[in-house]
Design a protein around this motif. Structure first.
Motif, PDB file in Angstrom:
ATOM      1  N   GLU A 179       0.814  -1.217   0.000  1.00 34.29           N
ATOM      2  CA  GLU A 179       0.000   0.000   0.000  1.00 34.29           C
ATOM      3  C   GLU A 179       0.850   1.270   0.000  1.00 34.29           C
ATOM      4  O   GLU A 179       0.328   2.368  -0.246  1.00 34.29           O
ATOM      5  CB  GLU A 179      -0.925   0.017   1.222  1.00 34.29           C
ATOM      6  N   LEU A 180       2.152   1.154   0.261  1.00 38.30           N
ATOM      7  CA  LEU A 180       3.022   2.326   0.277  1.00 38.30           C
ATOM      8  C   LEU A 180       3.187   2.901  -1.133  1.00 38.30           C
ATOM      9  O   LEU A 180       3.289   2.161  -2.113  1.00 38.30           O
ATOM     10  CB  LEU A 180       4.412   1.965   0.817  1.00 38.30           C
ATOM     11  N   SER A 181       3.263   4.231  -1.212  1.00 35.14           N
ATOM     12  CA  SER A 181       3.537   4.862  -2.503  1.00 35.14           C
ATOM     13  C   SER A 181       4.981   4.568  -2.893  1.00 35.14           C
ATOM     14  O   SER A 181       5.838   4.305  -2.044  1.00 35.14           O
ATOM     15  CB  SER A 181       3.328   6.375  -2.417  1.00 35.14           C
ATOM     16  N   GLU A 182       5.268   4.635  -4.180  1.00 37.52           N
ATOM     17  CA  GLU A 182       6.619   4.347  -4.651  1.00 37.52           C
ATOM     18  C   GLU A 182       7.619   5.349  -4.072  1.00 37.52           C
ATOM     19  O   GLU A 182       8.751   4.992  -3.752  1.00 37.52           O
ATOM     20  CB  GLU A 182       6.668   4.374  -6.175  1.00 37.52           C
ATOM     21  N   LYS A 183       7.194   6.598  -3.918  1.00 39.16           N
ATOM     22  CA  LYS A 183       8.088   7.611  -3.352  1.00 39.16           C
ATOM     23  C   LYS A 183       8.468   7.255  -1.921  1.00 39.16           C
ATOM     24  O   LYS A 183       9.638   7.367  -1.524  1.00 39.16           O
ATOM     25  CB  LYS A 183       7.445   8.996  -3.382  1.00 39.16           C
ATOM     26  N   LYS A 184       7.494   6.809  -1.125  1.00 38.10           N
ATOM     27  CA  LYS A 184       7.791   6.427   0.246  1.00 38.10           C
ATOM     28  C   LYS A 184       8.705   5.203   0.288  1.00 38.10           C
ATOM     29  O   LYS A 184       9.594   5.107   1.145  1.00 38.10           O
ATOM     30  CB  LYS A 184       6.500   6.151   1.019  1.00 38.10           C
ATOM     31  N   VAL A 185       8.474   4.264  -0.615  1.00 41.11           N
ATOM     32  CA  VAL A 185       9.323   3.073  -0.684  1.00 41.11           C
ATOM     33  C   VAL A 185      10.775   3.482  -0.913  1.00 41.11           C
ATOM     34  O   VAL A 185      11.692   3.041  -0.203  1.00 41.11           O
ATOM     35  CB  VAL A 185       8.855   2.122  -1.810  1.00 41.11           C
ATOM     36  N   VAL A 186      10.993   4.346  -1.897  1.00 42.57           N
ATOM     37  CA  VAL A 186      12.355   4.784  -2.238  1.00 42.57           C
ATOM     38  C   VAL A 186      12.974   5.577  -1.090  1.00 42.57           C
ATOM     39  O   VAL A 186      14.139   5.365  -0.716  1.00 42.57           O
ATOM     40  CB  VAL A 186      12.336   5.623  -3.535  1.00 42.57           C
ATOM     41  N   ASP A 187      12.194   6.487  -0.508  1.00 48.44           N
ATOM     42  CA  ASP A 187      12.720   7.331   0.575  1.00 48.44           C
ATOM     43  C   ASP A 187      13.027   6.512   1.827  1.00 48.44           C
ATOM     44  O   ASP A 187      14.036   6.738   2.504  1.00 48.44           O
ATOM     45  CB  ASP A 187      11.718   8.442   0.904  1.00 48.44           C
ATOM     46  N   LEU A 188      12.167   5.552   2.150  1.00 53.50           N
ATOM     47  CA  LEU A 188      12.404   4.705   3.320  1.00 53.50           C
ATOM     48  C   LEU A 188      13.632   3.820   3.112  1.00 53.50           C
ATOM     49  O   LEU A 188      14.436   3.642   4.030  1.00 53.50           O
ATOM     50  CB  LEU A 188      11.176   3.835   3.602  1.00 53.50           C
ATOM     51  N   ALA A 189      13.769   3.279   1.904  1.00 55.30           N
ATOM     52  CA  ALA A 189      14.926   2.430   1.608  1.00 55.30           C
ATOM     53  C   ALA A 189      16.223   3.222   1.745  1.00 55.30           C
ATOM     54  O   ALA A 189      17.249   2.707   2.201  1.00 55.30           O
ATOM     55  CB  ALA A 189      14.805   1.849   0.201  1.00 55.30           C
ATOM     56  N   LYS A 190      16.169   4.497   1.393  1.00 55.57           N
ATOM     57  CA  LYS A 190      17.368   5.342   1.432  1.00 55.57           C
ATOM     58  C   LYS A 190      17.850   5.605   2.848  1.00 55.57           C
ATOM     59  O   LYS A 190      19.060   5.677   3.103  1.00 55.57           O
ATOM     60  CB  LYS A 190      17.086   6.673   0.726  1.00 55.57           C
ATOM     61  N   ILE A 191      16.925   5.754   3.803  1.00 56.91           N
ATOM     62  CA  ILE A 191      17.326   6.119   5.165  1.00 56.91           C
ATOM     63  C   ILE A 191      17.391   4.928   6.125  1.00 56.91           C
ATOM     64  O   ILE A 191      17.676   5.100   7.304  1.00 56.91           O
ATOM     65  CB  ILE A 191      16.387   7.191   5.761  1.00 56.91           C
ATOM     66  N   SER A 192      17.167   3.719   5.617  1.00 61.91           N
ATOM     67  CA  SER A 192      17.088   2.547   6.492  1.00 61.91           C
ATOM     68  C   SER A 192      18.411   1.823   6.667  1.00 61.91           C
ATOM     69  O   SER A 192      18.479   0.800   7.338  1.00 61.91           O
ATOM     70  CB  SER A 192      16.019   1.568   5.978  1.00 61.91           C
ATOM     71  N   GLN A 193      19.446   2.323   6.021  1.00 60.11           N
ATOM     72  CA  GLN A 193      20.805   1.801   6.207  1.00 60.11           C
ATOM     73  C   GLN A 193      20.914   0.293   5.968  1.00 60.11           C
ATOM     74  O   GLN A 193      21.638  -0.418   6.676  1.00 60.11           O
ATOM     75  CB  GLN A 193      21.324   2.158   7.603  1.00 60.11           C
TER      76      GLN A 193
END
Length: 351
Positions: A223-237
């Motif tokens: 259900e996550l938007s693609e933008k949130k997926v990319v942004d979360l992946a970037k800051i999750s180390q």
């Protein structure tokens, strides 16, 4: 798709190297009696350990040479038996529930209303794995193996051992019974007894790439938007566990607040600092999340290659504040305000 517990999860990516290493040991018939599965939190160590356990208990040894992976079909009875904790040759050791919450579980069972996974997840566990829980391993391994198969013990995690339980597991490692494999999960192996590390074969799992984290987020949280997926992946180390926590706690918004506070310079808004402090002091998970996001911000600045010494000092100061809060029970609000003032001033100077 909701979060899948490691014991129920057959999907693992990013750790093909470790899987091949273990499979090679099996094929060469050089299977060690104990494996230390280590790496960052939330990258799939427990999922990998369960994958090994299912493989050893579901695969005939005569078929090892033909195996190209550790995969076991979810329709295989071993899969459901391990998941349900009913396989006679599998033993899981983890921190037990506190006495209060243990009574809740017992009451629910007696009332014929056993708790579901969500209810169990909400229960509190003891701070350590106690020596009595390690002694259960001796009882388990002393029994004759069912059908002469492997016996597998999974400890999640050995970081939770206290002095007594660490010495108890060491005795087992020194004199391992035949046809037994111990899988020891560790998030920080450097803190283990050197004698425990030396008696285990190491399976190190690397952090996941941003692409792998994004792939897993799409799988678990479609259900996550693609933008949130990319942004979360970037800051999750490189940690899918952290990425899922971040999604649950709306960490992207909190991260923006952290960046806003840290970059405010002389325009530092105490109200925003107090807002972060209030959030951090409200919940242990939020505290850890905010500390990680602060460290992430400093890490991003360090990657620029400028003012590395000053930024590293900030990074170390945040780690110290975190440790002081945990070990000395310092005030979380005060610690956050201290960090905000220190970082704001330093970022203004290096900017």
């Amino acid at each position: 798709m909701a979060y899948v517990s490691p014991k129920d999860n057959s999907y693992l990516i990013g750790h093909e190297k470790a899987e091949k290493l273990f499979l090679d040991c099996v094929k060469r018939k050089t299977l060690h009696h104990a494996f230390l599965i280590d790496g960052m939190k939330g990258i799939g160590k427990a999922t990998f350990a369960y994958k090994i356990a299912r493989f050893l208990l579901a695969t005939d040894e005569s078929e090892y040479s033909k195996c190209v992976s550790l995969n076991v079909l979810e329709t295989n009875p071993v899969f459901s038996q391990i998941s349900g904790g009913s396989h006679p040759n599998f033993k899981l050791i983890e921190r037990g529930y506190t006495e209060t919450d243990k009574k809740k579980v017992i009451k629910a069972i007696r009332d014929g209303e056993p708790m579901d996974e969500d209810d169990l997840q909400s229960l509190k566990r003891s701070a350590v794995i106690k020596v009595d829980e390690i002694r259960e391993i001796n009882q388990f391994l002393s029994k004759k193996s069912f059908d002469g198969l492997w016996r597998v013990v999974l400890i999640d995690s050995v970081d939770d051992l206290n002095t007594a339980s660490a010495n108890a597991i060491l005795k087992i490692l020194e004199e391992p019974p035949e046809k037994s494999v111990l899988l020891l999960i560790s998030h920080n192996p450097s803190k283990l007894l050197p004698t425990i590390r030396s008696r285990c074969s190491r399976l190190h799992l690397d952090v996941l790439s941003e692409e792998y984290v994004a792939t897993l987020l799409r799988r678990y949280l479609p259900e996550l938007s693609e933008k949130k997926v990319v942004d979360l992946a970037k800051i999750s180390q490189g940690s899918i566990g952290r990425a899922l926590d971040y999604a649950h706690y709306d960490a992207l918004e909190i991260y923006q607040t952290v960046k806003s506070v840290f970059c405010s310079g002389e325009r530092f808004d105490l109200s925003q600092g107090l807002e972060l402090a209030s959030m951090a002091s409200s919940d242990e998970n939020i505290w850890e999340l905010i500390i990680n996001l602060m460290l992430q911000f400093i890490s991003e600045m360090i990657k620029s290659g400028e003012h590395v010494d000053e930024l590293f000092s900030l990074y170390a100061d945040i780690l110290k504040q975190n440790q002081d809060v945990i070990s000395l029970n310092m005030d979380k609000r005060q610690a956050i305000i201290h960090i905000c003032h220190s970082v704001t001033k330093a970022v203004s100077n290096v900017g």
